[in-house]
Design a protein around this motif. Structure first.
Motif: not given
Length: 511
Positions: A241-243, A265, A268-269, A271-272
């Motif tokens: 994920d984003w972390s 970007d 992120r779309r 996995i977030d």
């Protein structure tokens, strides 16, 4: 003559990153940096070494997320070199090139266990890294012809087994038939990052195998050992994920093989949002480097086009409103582990994880490419297959120039029919499906659920399959049955609709 004294210097190594499409990349893999450091230390009397990593803007990343190399390992490496120098032990890196390196490998494999110094494996791998590509290939070709089983001993043990067959005699045959290279690779594996080094070595062997058949025994040895070291029991499933650490996220971007990730970007779309997920297998010996990963979309129904999943302006679906998990991209990350299957286990583990965390999701499907369809269709058209000729005639031009909104009007049924025939009928000489993606999913127990067209209007999708895609369905209660019928009888599981599209009679299963 010993030559002029080496200058005593204080060296600062700065690793500059470069930016491409707002993605920071490290220009050199860590093992190459290690080789550079080795040579700096060996060729200069370094009094100190400072390491820095500079990533120029623009950055869309928190400072804690700036991708850096593993400085802890690098500092350990430098300390090891310096300590070795202090004790009067100077390491040889190139040591005379490929032939000398092979000689050291033979010595390492022939040495008694209590006489083996772990540093020798480090030296050999460092020497291999320091070779240029041509010398590496020379080294591998030479290594493939040495450390073979001793034929007289093997013949002797086989004769003994034939006279007195039994477990002990069978073990003796096995021991005599095992190439000493297995012991060499096992000892090299004990070096720091030895597993990763050997996987990279196999990647080189695989890429050279077509032109250098002599490498076949070496490839077989490495494949055998790596398959054991990467046993499924050691695989760790992690959600990305984003972390997640920046270097892991960069691997996802770099290794994505199905639908290119354009920038941070775009990543992120994928996995977030709550209706998107990414899962990867990791191995303890390659802790920060995924082996394989799958991208998942949670949807209301089975999607009919990949653009709907990747659309930047799509409406995010509440996780509780989803009833379908779509595996739309599976990418292998380690070329050196090709042929060592993780994908079947990954999908089944992810299905179990989603079913546990979101029990309301009851449909598990893929949205998969059909990479061999266009080539097969063109071959069929040349044999006067009228349906294939109609599709090829209408869409061939579009495949060359790229698709447009009007391509294919009126021929949807024809291309779906050809697609169904391709999946159910097109076979290699060994009886397996021509399509590599079909082999993977059918061999995992999935069934062919639906065909979609036009589903992939990207230039890549149009050039490979005229935009046709397929959904394979994983029904947990049917996976084992489908798998057994496929492996034992060659029966491809599919829906009645797919069979009708292919013009096949629908046969009911016996109770």
């Amino acid at each position: 003559m010993s030559g002029p004294p080496k200058p005593a210097i204080s060296t600062t190594l700065i690793v500059f990153g470069t930016c491409k499409n707002n993605l920071p990349f490290s220009p050199t893999r860590p093992e190459r940096i290690h080789s550079i450091i080795y040579n700096i230390v060996l060729n200069f009397e370094c009094t100190s070494i400072t390491i820095a990593c500079v990533i120029p803007p623009p950055l869309r990343w928190r400072p804690s997320r700036i991708p850096t190399m593993n400085l802890t390992n690098l500092r350990y490496l430098l300390a090891t070199i310096m300590n070795g120098r202090a004790s009067g032990r100077r390491r040889r890196v190139t040591a005379g090139g490929a032939q000398a390196l092979v000689a050291r490998c033979v010595t390492l494999a022939s040495s008694q266990r209590d006489a083996v110094d772990g540093s020798e494996a480090e030296d050999i791998l460092a020497g291999y890294r320091s070779l240029d590509e041509a010398a590496k290939l020379d080294f591998l070709c030479q290594l493939a012809t040495v450390l073979e089983p001793a034929l007289p001993k093997l013949e002797e043990t086989i004769a003994l087994f034939l006279r007195q067959p039994g477990p002990e005699a069978a073990r003796a045959v096995h021991a005599a038939a095992t190439p000493p290279r297995h012991l060499l690779f096992s000892r090299l594996n004990e070096a720091e990052d030895g597993t990763a080094e050997l996987a990279a070595m196999r990647a080189t062997v695989l890429s050279s195998l077509d032109d250098h058949a002599v490498l076949a025994p070496l490839e077989a040895d490495l494949a055998h050992l790596l398959s054991g070291w990467f046993n499924r029991a050691f695989l760790v499933l992690q959600r990305i994920d984003w972390s997640s650490p920046a270097n892991v996220l960069m691997h996802i971007i770099n290794y994505e093989a199905v639908h290119e990730i354009k920038d941070w970007d775009d990543l992120r779309r994928r996995i977030d949002p709550p209706d998107r997920a990414c899962f990867a297998f990791f191995h303890p010996l390659l802790a920060d480097d995924p082996l394989i990963f799958v991208e998942v979309a949670l949807t209301r129904d089975i999607p009919t086009a990949v653009d709907d999943l990747l659309d930047e302006s799509r409406t995010v679906l509440d996780r509780e409103d989803a009833n379908c998990a779509v595996f739309y991209s599976i990418s292998n990350c380690q070329p050196g582990l090709r042929g060592i299957s993780f994908g079947d286990t990954l999908i089944k583990r992810v299905i179990a994880e989603i079913a546990r965390s979101a029990p309301h999701i009851d449909t598990f499907v893929t949205l998969s490419p059909m990479p061999g369809f266009r080539q097969w269709l063109r071959a069929r058209a040349e044999t006067n297959d009228q349906a294939a000729a109609a599709v090829v005639g209408a869409l061939e031009t579009a495949a060359e120039r790229g698709p447009s909104a009007d391509d294919g009007d009126g021929i949807k049924n024809a291309i779906l029919s050809c697609g169904a025939r391709y999946l159910l009928e097109a076979r290699r000489d060994d009886g397996q499906p021509v399509d590599s993606v079909a082999r993977f999913h059918l061999g995992n127990g999935a069934r062919i659920e639906q065909l979609h067209w036009p589903a992939d209007r990207s230039r890549k999708g149009w050039s490979r399959s005229f935009g046709l895609m397929v959904s394979y369905r994983y029904e947990p209660n049917e996976i084992e049955t489908n798998l057994l019928r496929y492996r034992k009888q060659g029966i491809v599981a599919s829906t009645a609709a797919i069979s009708r599209l292919a013009g096949h009679k629908i046969q009911r299963r016996s109770a």
